[in-house]
Scaffold this motif. Sequence first.
Motif, PDB file in Angstrom:
ATOM      1  N   LEU A 117       0.288  -1.142   0.139  1.00  0.00           N
ATOM      2  CA  LEU A 117       0.327   0.129   0.194  1.00  0.00           C
ATOM      3  C   LEU A 117       0.848   1.575  -0.093  1.00  0.00           C
ATOM      4  CD1 LEU A 117      -2.601  -1.379   2.272  1.00  0.00           C
ATOM      5  CD2 LEU A 117      -2.997  -1.009  -0.114  1.00  0.00           C
ATOM      6  N   LYS A 118       1.975   1.307   0.923  1.00  0.00           N
ATOM      7  CA  LYS A 118       2.839   2.217   0.575  1.00  0.00           C
ATOM      8  C   LYS A 118       3.069   2.680  -0.716  1.00  0.00           C
ATOM      9  CE  LYS A 118       4.449   2.362   5.663  1.00  0.00           C
ATOM     10  NZ  LYS A 118       5.044   1.957   6.476  1.00  0.00           N
ATOM     11  N   ARG A 119       3.563   1.699  -0.897  1.00  0.00           N
ATOM     12  CA  ARG A 119       4.502   1.648  -2.381  1.00  0.00           C
ATOM     13  C   ARG A 119       3.545   2.095  -3.573  1.00  0.00           C
ATOM     14  NH1 ARG A 119       8.204  -1.322  -5.411  1.00  0.00           N
ATOM     15  NH2 ARG A 119       8.656  -0.023  -7.285  1.00  0.00           N
ATOM     16  N   LEU A 120       1.733   1.811  -3.416  1.00  0.00           N
ATOM     17  CA  LEU A 120       0.873   1.568  -4.480  1.00  0.00           C
ATOM     18  C   LEU A 120       0.110   3.713  -4.499  1.00  0.00           C
ATOM     19  CD1 LEU A 120      -1.612  -0.940  -4.170  1.00  0.00           C
ATOM     20  CD2 LEU A 120      -0.412   0.140  -6.327  1.00  0.00           C
ATOM     21  N   VAL A 121       0.570   4.162  -2.840  1.00  0.00           N
ATOM     22  CA  VAL A 121       0.311   5.676  -2.218  1.00  0.00           C
ATOM     23  C   VAL A 121       1.537   6.586  -3.272  1.00  0.00           C
ATOM     24  CG1 VAL A 121       0.816   7.400  -1.233  1.00  0.00           C
ATOM     25  CG2 VAL A 121      -1.190   5.262  -0.776  1.00  0.00           C
ATOM     26  N   GLU A 123       2.541   5.599  -6.148  1.00  0.00           N
ATOM     27  CA  GLU A 123       3.186   5.497  -7.494  1.00  0.00           C
ATOM     28  C   GLU A 123       1.918   5.836  -7.865  1.00  0.00           C
ATOM     29  OE1 GLU A 123       4.617   1.910  -8.869  1.00  0.00           O
ATOM     30  OE2 GLU A 123       6.677   1.816  -7.938  1.00  0.00           O
ATOM     31  N   ILE A 124       0.325   5.636  -7.628  1.00  0.00           N
ATOM     32  CA  ILE A 124      -0.390   6.205  -8.242  1.00  0.00           C
ATOM     33  C   ILE A 124      -1.523   7.068  -6.928  1.00  0.00           C
ATOM     34  CG2 ILE A 124      -0.450   4.310  -9.510  1.00  0.00           C
ATOM     35  CD1 ILE A 124      -2.713   3.161  -7.667  1.00  0.00           C
ATOM     36  N   GLY A 125      -1.092   7.530  -6.127  1.00  0.00           N
ATOM     37  CA  GLY A 125      -1.851   8.642  -4.811  1.00  0.00           C
ATOM     38  C   GLY A 125      -2.466   7.834  -3.824  1.00  0.00           C
ATOM     39  N   GLU A 126      -2.646   8.441  -3.328  1.00  0.00           N
ATOM     40  CA  GLU A 126      -4.140   7.703  -2.053  1.00  0.00           C
ATOM     41  C   GLU A 126      -5.707   7.658  -2.970  1.00  0.00           C
ATOM     42  OE1 GLU A 126      -4.417   6.365   1.706  1.00  0.00           O
ATOM     43  OE2 GLU A 126      -3.169   7.554   0.823  1.00  0.00           O
ATOM     44  N   GLU A 127      -6.197   8.417  -4.258  1.00  0.00           N
ATOM     45  CA  GLU A 127      -7.291   7.897  -4.561  1.00  0.00           C
ATOM     46  C   GLU A 127      -7.811   6.877  -5.077  1.00  0.00           C
ATOM     47  OE1 GLU A 127     -10.948  10.049  -6.719  1.00  0.00           O
ATOM     48  OE2 GLU A 127      -9.190  11.315  -6.076  1.00  0.00           O
ATOM     49  N   LYS A 128      -6.553   6.372  -6.428  1.00  0.00           N
ATOM     50  CA  LYS A 128      -6.354   5.293  -7.161  1.00  0.00           C
ATOM     51  C   LYS A 128      -5.966   4.051  -6.072  1.00  0.00           C
ATOM     52  CE  LYS A 128      -6.856   7.361 -11.155  1.00  0.00           C
ATOM     53  NZ  LYS A 128      -8.503   6.453 -11.787  1.00  0.00           N
ATOM     54  N   TRP A 132      -7.809   0.513  -5.933  1.00  0.00           N
ATOM     55  CA  TRP A 132      -7.209  -0.264  -6.799  1.00  0.00           C
ATOM     56  C   TRP A 132      -8.047  -1.494  -5.108  1.00  0.00           C
ATOM     57  CZ3 TRP A 132      -3.664  -3.302  -4.496  1.00  0.00           C
ATOM     58  CH2 TRP A 132      -2.621  -4.200  -5.376  1.00  0.00           C
ATOM     59  N   LEU A 133      -7.355  -0.388  -4.085  1.00  0.00           N
ATOM     60  CA  LEU A 133      -7.480  -1.883  -2.911  1.00  0.00           C
ATOM     61  C   LEU A 133      -9.591  -3.116  -2.715  1.00  0.00           C
ATOM     62  CD1 LEU A 133      -6.555  -3.221  -0.673  1.00  0.00           C
ATOM     63  CD2 LEU A 133      -6.723  -0.875   0.460  1.00  0.00           C
ATOM     64  N   PHE A 178     -10.868  -0.570   5.554  1.00  0.00           N
ATOM     65  CA  PHE A 178     -10.910  -0.034   4.043  1.00  0.00           C
ATOM     66  C   PHE A 178     -12.130   0.348   3.169  1.00  0.00           C
ATOM     67  CE2 PHE A 178      -6.258  -2.745   4.445  1.00  0.00           C
ATOM     68  CZ  PHE A 178      -5.442  -1.649   4.353  1.00  0.00           C
ATOM     69  N   ASN A 179     -12.976   0.663   4.123  1.00  0.00           N
ATOM     70  CA  ASN A 179     -14.651   0.447   3.682  1.00  0.00           C
ATOM     71  C   ASN A 179     -15.317   0.003   2.499  1.00  0.00           C
ATOM     72  OD1 ASN A 179     -14.488   3.199   5.381  1.00  0.00           O
ATOM     73  ND2 ASN A 179     -13.163   4.540   4.396  1.00  0.00           N
ATOM     74  N   VAL A 180     -14.062  -1.429   3.021  1.00  0.00           N
ATOM     75  CA  VAL A 180     -14.824  -2.472   1.859  1.00  0.00           C
ATOM     76  C   VAL A 180     -16.805  -2.631   2.132  1.00  0.00           C
ATOM     77  CG1 VAL A 180     -14.748  -4.545   0.563  1.00  0.00           C
ATOM     78  CG2 VAL A 180     -13.247  -3.067   1.346  1.00  0.00           C
TER      79      VAL A 180
END
Length: 219
Positions: A117-121, A123-128, A132-133, A178-180
């Motif tokens: 998740l840290k890597r994703l933030v 590379e693509i930002g919090e919203e994306k 994805w999650l 994660f609000n799923v």
Amino acid sequence: MSSKPILWNFFRSSASWRVRLALTLKSIDYEYKPVNLYTGEQLTEEFAQVNSKQEIPVLEIDGLRLTQSLPIIEYIDETRPQEPRLIPQDPVKRCKARMIAEIINSGIQPYQNTNVLKRLVNEIGEEKKNEWLKFYLTKGFKAIEAALVETSGKYCVGDDITIADLCLVPQVYAANRFNVDLTNFPHVLRVNSELEKLPAFHKCHAHRQVDTFPELREN
């Protein structure tokens, strides 16, 4: 090594939570050693001496140092065969329990790994990252729900606690964090609700550990 088992874990780690449940259900007293994943404590050279892969949980028991939650649970169950038996003796139930556990362990949990998740933030930002999650967690819960339609009784596989249940509760917690939206998965919600009534599951909840963040702590 200490004769008392030692568990390195983090209160929110779903893999650690599974092992806490196994130890508690088997009435095994253990020492809780917190490892803060958010500050990167698992990535230190010191912790690399405990687990070269720098991950939790790690369980020190019987003169062994074990890693990976599902093999740890199987070791506990095989060496402490008192009830409850977490790995069913019946081959069909055993396969079903392992199947659900693996849907969660290998098919969902890696997507919510802290490092991922840290890597994703970055590379693509919090919203994306959140989009994805939610996509991959929802896809995983569809598979769990379909399995529970066929396997569940009171719990994931019939009316006995199994390794599948130890995986389900932490994963539902993560989904909520994660609000799923889980409203389309009634079997998941029903089984999770039954499990949360049990004393061991209450004791092992993420919000009741020694390293639980103060603002989350419950009795």
